[in-house]
Design a protein around this motif. Sequence first.
Motif, short mmCIF file in Angstrom:
data_model
loop_
_atom_site.label_atom_id
_atom_site.label_comp_id
_atom_site.label_asym_id
_atom_site.label_seq_id
_atom_site.Cartn_x
_atom_site.Cartn_y
_atom_site.Cartn_z
N LYS A 63 0.84 -1.19 0.00
CA LYS A 63 0.00 0.00 0.00
C LYS A 63 0.88 1.24 0.00
CE LYS A 63 -3.75 2.27 2.53
NZ LYS A 63 -4.59 2.24 3.74
N ASP A 65 2.02 4.73 0.97
CA ASP A 65 1.82 5.55 2.17
C ASP A 65 1.79 7.02 1.76
OD1 ASP A 65 1.64 6.56 4.68
OD2 ASP A 65 3.75 6.25 5.20
N LEU A 66 0.60 7.61 1.81
CA LEU A 66 0.45 9.03 1.46
C LEU A 66 -0.01 9.88 2.65
CD1 LEU A 66 -1.38 8.67 -1.98
CD2 LEU A 66 1.05 9.10 -1.61
N GLU A 67 -0.32 9.26 3.78
CA GLU A 67 -0.97 9.98 4.87
C GLU A 67 -0.20 9.97 6.19
OE1 GLU A 67 -4.75 8.17 5.22
OE2 GLU A 67 -5.47 8.84 3.26
N SER A 68 0.91 9.27 6.27
CA SER A 68 1.61 9.14 7.56
C SER A 68 2.23 10.46 8.01
CB SER A 68 2.70 8.07 7.46
OG SER A 68 3.67 8.43 6.51
N HIS A 69 2.55 11.35 7.08
CA HIS A 69 3.19 12.62 7.45
C HIS A 69 2.23 13.80 7.44
CE1 HIS A 69 7.13 10.78 7.49
NE2 HIS A 69 6.92 10.27 6.28
N LEU A 70 0.94 13.54 7.24
CA LEU A 70 -0.03 14.64 7.20
C LEU A 70 -0.18 15.27 8.59
CD1 LEU A 70 -2.87 13.24 4.94
CD2 LEU A 70 -1.20 14.97 4.36
N GLY A 71 -0.21 16.59 8.66
CA GLY A 71 -0.40 17.30 9.92
C GLY A 71 0.82 17.32 10.82
N LYS A 72 1.97 16.90 10.32
CA LYS A 72 3.19 16.88 11.13
C LYS A 72 4.17 17.94 10.63
CE LYS A 72 2.93 11.95 12.24
NZ LYS A 72 3.62 10.63 12.15
N TYR A 88 7.56 13.64 -0.78
CA TYR A 88 7.50 12.18 -0.86
C TYR A 88 8.79 11.67 -1.50
CZ TYR A 88 2.57 12.97 0.12
OH TYR A 88 1.39 13.36 0.69
N ASP A 99 4.36 16.69 -4.05
CA ASP A 99 2.96 16.45 -3.68
C ASP A 99 2.54 15.04 -4.06
OD1 ASP A 99 1.53 16.60 -6.47
OD2 ASP A 99 2.87 18.32 -6.39
N SER A 100 1.41 14.61 -3.52
CA SER A 100 0.98 13.22 -3.66
C SER A 100 0.58 12.87 -5.08
CB SER A 100 -0.18 12.95 -2.71
OG SER A 100 -1.27 13.81 -2.99
#
Length: 204
Positions: A63, A65-72, A88, A99-100
């Motif tokens: 899978k 990983d596009l969301e593990s670093h969001l908001g950090k 990324y 960007d994603s």
Amino acid sequence: MATNLPGSSLEKPEDHRRKWDRDEYEKIARERIDKELEELEEKEAKNREPPVKRELLKRREYKVDLESHLGKSTVITKTTPASQMGGYYCNVCDCVVKDSINFLDHINGKKHQRNLGMSMKVERSSLDQVKKRFESNKRKMEEKKKDYDFEARMDELREEEEKQKAYRREKRKERKRKHDEDGDGDPDVAAMMGFTGFGSSKKK
């Protein structure tokens, strides 16, 4: 009229043009031609080699990983490695994408797949493979139906509802008990303050 005497310093040479070493330049020309011929032979030999055989395009088995670093928030300095920079990071191509959307375009692109050793050609499925895939998906759907027992689920819902009703009954009893305890005071004090009770005014 003055004439130049033989042996005089004013005597001009018979040929004043620059002389070239013909043998030396022929040698240089031959070396250059030999080198060009060797390069041409090497190029032809490379073209005769069979092309690199790459694997056919396969389905991704992980899978993305596009969301593990969001908001950090991340502190980046000049010495921060590329893998920890903002964006990324692709460890196959050793590059950072900002960007994603562009990251997905990159990992699905030709350059990334070539670095993985794959071409952009997809294997053509046979009729037997398609039938097997349908059978596999059908078995999975049947297993999911078995796992989801409707009657068991309804029993769980009924049990949960009974628990909620019992809890509400206990709360009502507790409130009534507290109300009765608060109403039991001294009757003389209540009469002196003008309270005659909260019962019904209907005569018996």
